[in-house]
Every structure is written in C-alpha cells, then in structure tokens.
Design a protein around this motif. Structure first.
Motif, PDB file in Angstrom:
ATOM      1  N   THR A 190       0.838  -1.209   0.000  1.00 23.89           N
ATOM      2  CA  THR A 190       0.000   0.000   0.000  1.00 23.89           C
ATOM      3  C   THR A 190       0.869   1.254   0.000  1.00 23.89           C
ATOM      4  N   ALA A 191       1.932   1.243   0.807  1.00 26.12           N
ATOM      5  CA  ALA A 191       2.836   2.398   0.871  1.00 26.12           C
ATOM      6  C   ALA A 191       3.495   2.663  -0.480  1.00 26.12           C
ATOM      7  N   GLN A 192       3.859   1.598  -1.172  1.00 30.36           N
ATOM      8  CA  GLN A 192       4.505   1.762  -2.470  1.00 30.36           C
ATOM      9  C   GLN A 192       3.582   2.436  -3.481  1.00 30.36           C
ATOM     10  N   ARG A 193       2.298   2.091  -3.429  1.00 29.81           N
ATOM     11  CA  ARG A 193       1.338   2.692  -4.371  1.00 29.81           C
ATOM     12  C   ARG A 193       1.177   4.186  -4.144  1.00 29.81           C
ATOM     13  N   HIS A 194       1.421   4.639  -2.918  1.00 29.91           N
ATOM     14  CA  HIS A 194       1.249   6.063  -2.602  1.00 29.91           C
ATOM     15  C   HIS A 194       2.587   6.798  -2.515  1.00 29.91           C
ATOM     16  N   ARG A 195       3.662   6.106  -2.806  1.00 31.73           N
ATOM     17  CA  ARG A 195       4.989   6.701  -2.660  1.00 31.73           C
ATOM     18  C   ARG A 195       5.159   7.947  -3.526  1.00 31.73           C
TER      19      ARG A 195
END
Length: 342
Positions: A190-195
């Motif tokens: 999830t964090a990667q998608r919003h990075r």
C-alpha cells in the motif's frame, strides 16, 4: 536444481530488502540447547514491509513458489544442515546421548528453534506469507481482481494472535505467524502505491521515525516479538512498526549512491545480508553470549558472517548458501546479482 535468475532492475530494487533483512537478533538464552524462548529478530517487520513494498505483481502462484524456493528455502536448508550436523554432534558428545527433543524442535522450526537457529523462523514465515499473498492476489471475481482479499486473513490472523497469547507460534515452521505478518507485507504494498505522492520523502521519513520513537519511549507502544506471535499493544505496535519501516525506506531511498564503486559495494553487502540473518546466531552460540549481550560478540556476529558471505558470493555455492547468483556471472539479462525477495 539451480535457482533461476532475474533482471538488473530487480537486483537494484531488492537492495533495501536484503539489507533490512540482515539485522541480527540479540540472544535471549546463554545455553546451547534450542529453546522456544529465543526472541524475534528486530529487523523482521521492516523485512516483511519491504517484501510488500517491492512486490512483483506479475508472477503466478507457481512462479512465486519457485522464486521463494530458490531465494529462501535453499539457503534455509543448506545452513540448517551445515550448522545442525556439527552442533548436534557436539551436543551428543557432550551429553552422551542423542538430543532427540532438541533435534525435533529444530526440525519443527518457528518459535521452537532456538540458538543457533534463532532467526530461521523468519525465512519460513516470509515463505508462507508470500505464497498466501500471491494466492489471494490470483483470485478473480467476474473478471476483476480482489485487491482487498488478502486483508481478511491478515486481520483475522492478527485478531487470533491478540486473543490466543502465542497459539499461532506453536504451528510448525512459523506457518501460523506468517498469516498476521502478512499485515506488514500489505502495508508495504500500500505504501509503495502512494509513494509518488510524497514530495519530501526524507522529511516525511524523519517525521515518521520521530513519532514512532515518541510512542515507544512513552510506553504507548509495546515491543513486538513476531517469532512468539506477540504483536504488542493491539493496533498501536503494528502501526508503529509500519511507520518505522516506511520512514526508514523513505530515508534510505533518498540517499544517493553516485559512484559505480559505491553501488557495487552496496549491492554485494546486500547480497550477503541474508546469510547474516541465518548464521549470526551460530556465532553468538559459539561465543556463549549471555542474555544481556556483549558489544564485541555483537560485532563478531555481524562481521564474521558478512565477511564469509562476501567470499562465498564469488563461488558456485552462492545460490545455495546466499540465495543469489554467483557474483560476476550475470552476463545475461535474466541473471540477477541479488535475490528477489519481493
């Protein structure tokens, strides 16, 4: 079968994951017989997080099984034999009888595998967690993917961990612990998608570390012991672990490595990091490090395995002992230098 290989992009992305996985655990027991009381490795929640952060969305379940077998299980089994045979032979000679119970606990793995196999639980937990995530991601409903589906077993597993006080840790090879640990993999994904929406990653990373440190120092967030299925303060400790992992990832990603020599050195160190995870406890066992720990022992547990790993990286044994291709033998585009533990 020789482990298959990856491309250059994968080897660059996996540097942070391999490096984070190499944080050694501090011993809990000074004895030599494996004990279920040995604590979790501190670096494991960031490692689960990074497995999700660099997750490869394109693999099938079969490809995932093959990849995890090559990068996780080969080194696991290799070091289990290389450490276990002399250790149990010594234990047999010392006690005058075959330590059947100790051998059985080591084979059972997970929380029951103590020193010198203290960190082996993490390997099988990541193995089962990755397969569960991949299988959930492969399911479709009327042609659409079910991105939310993996959250169901992860949250249920976390609830069971909180409610049962270590029950999941009793399952073999950390298969039970793998389910709630999936929460960290999902958080990383999830964090990667919003990075890309974060304009100042270093500032945000430092802020996440500061808030997390305040919650830990203030006693709001209890420590995690994932090996024993102890997820700390309900909700809070997991959130803090995720914040710490994301903060460290953002900061590390903002540090440039300009020279080719620097990139090469970092890549080789990362390639050897997984071996440090598997073998550092053996060094502590040989040194008979007490529960309180000793600084020189800690240094030896890092330096000795990492030095040996860098040497083994140049040999044909690298795929089996480190889970990576032999360094310098990656001429084809599909041959990696680092393990893809995404």
């Amino acid at each position: 079968m020789m482990p298959p290989c990856r491309n250059r992009r994968a080897h660059q992305e996996s540097t942070f994951s391999a490096s984070a996985a190499s944080s050694p655990s501090w011993p809990a027991t000074s004895g030599t017989t494996p004990s279920p009381a040995t604590p979790s490795t501190p670096g494991t929640s960031p490692s689960f997080f990074l497995a999700g952060y660099y997750w490869n969305q394109k693999r099938t379940v079969r490809e995932e099984l093959t990849k995890r077998n090559d990068t996780l299980l080969w080194p696991y089994l290799s070091w289990l034999v290389l450490i276990g045979v002399p250790f149990f032979a010594w234990l047999t000679a010392r006690t005058g009888s075959v330590p059947v119970e100790a051998i059985w606990k080591t084979v059972w793995g997970g929380a029951f595998a103590g020193r010198p196999f203290s960190a082996f639980w993490f390997v099988t937990a990541l193995f089962f967690g990755a397969l569960l995530y991949r299988w959930c991601g492969s399911l479709r409903w009327r042609g659409s993917d079910l991105r939310w589906l993996p959250w169901i077993p992860a949250l249920l597993g976390l609830g069971i961990a909180y409610a049962t006080d270590g029950l999941l840790a009793k399952l073999p090879l950390s298969a039970g612990v793998a389910v709630p640990c999936l929460i960290f993999v999902l958080a990383g994904s999830t964090a990667q998608r919003h990075r890309q929406s974060i304009r100042h990653p270093r500032t945000v990373g430092l802020a996440l570390l500061a808030v997390s440190a305040a919650l830990v120092i203030g006693g709001v967030s209890a420590p995690l012991d994932l090996k024993q299925a102890d997820f700390g303060t309900p909700g809070v400790s997991v959130a803090v672990a995720v914040a710490l992992s994301f903060g460290l990832t953002l900061i590390a990603g903002s540090i440039p490595v300009c020279s080719r020599f620097g990139k090469n050195a970092v890549s080789q160190m990362a390639a050897g990091g997984f071996m440090v995870v598997l073998t550092h406890a053996a060094v502590l066992s040989i040194l008979d490090t007490p529960q309180s720990g000793r600084l020189l022992d800690f240094a030896a547990a890092v330096v000795v395995p990492w030095t040996l790993a860098l040497l083994l990286l140049q040999t044909p044994w690298a795929p089996f002992l480190l889970g990576v291709a032999r360094w310098g033998h990656a001429a084809r585009k599909d041959i990696p230098r680092l393990p893809d533990r995404r």
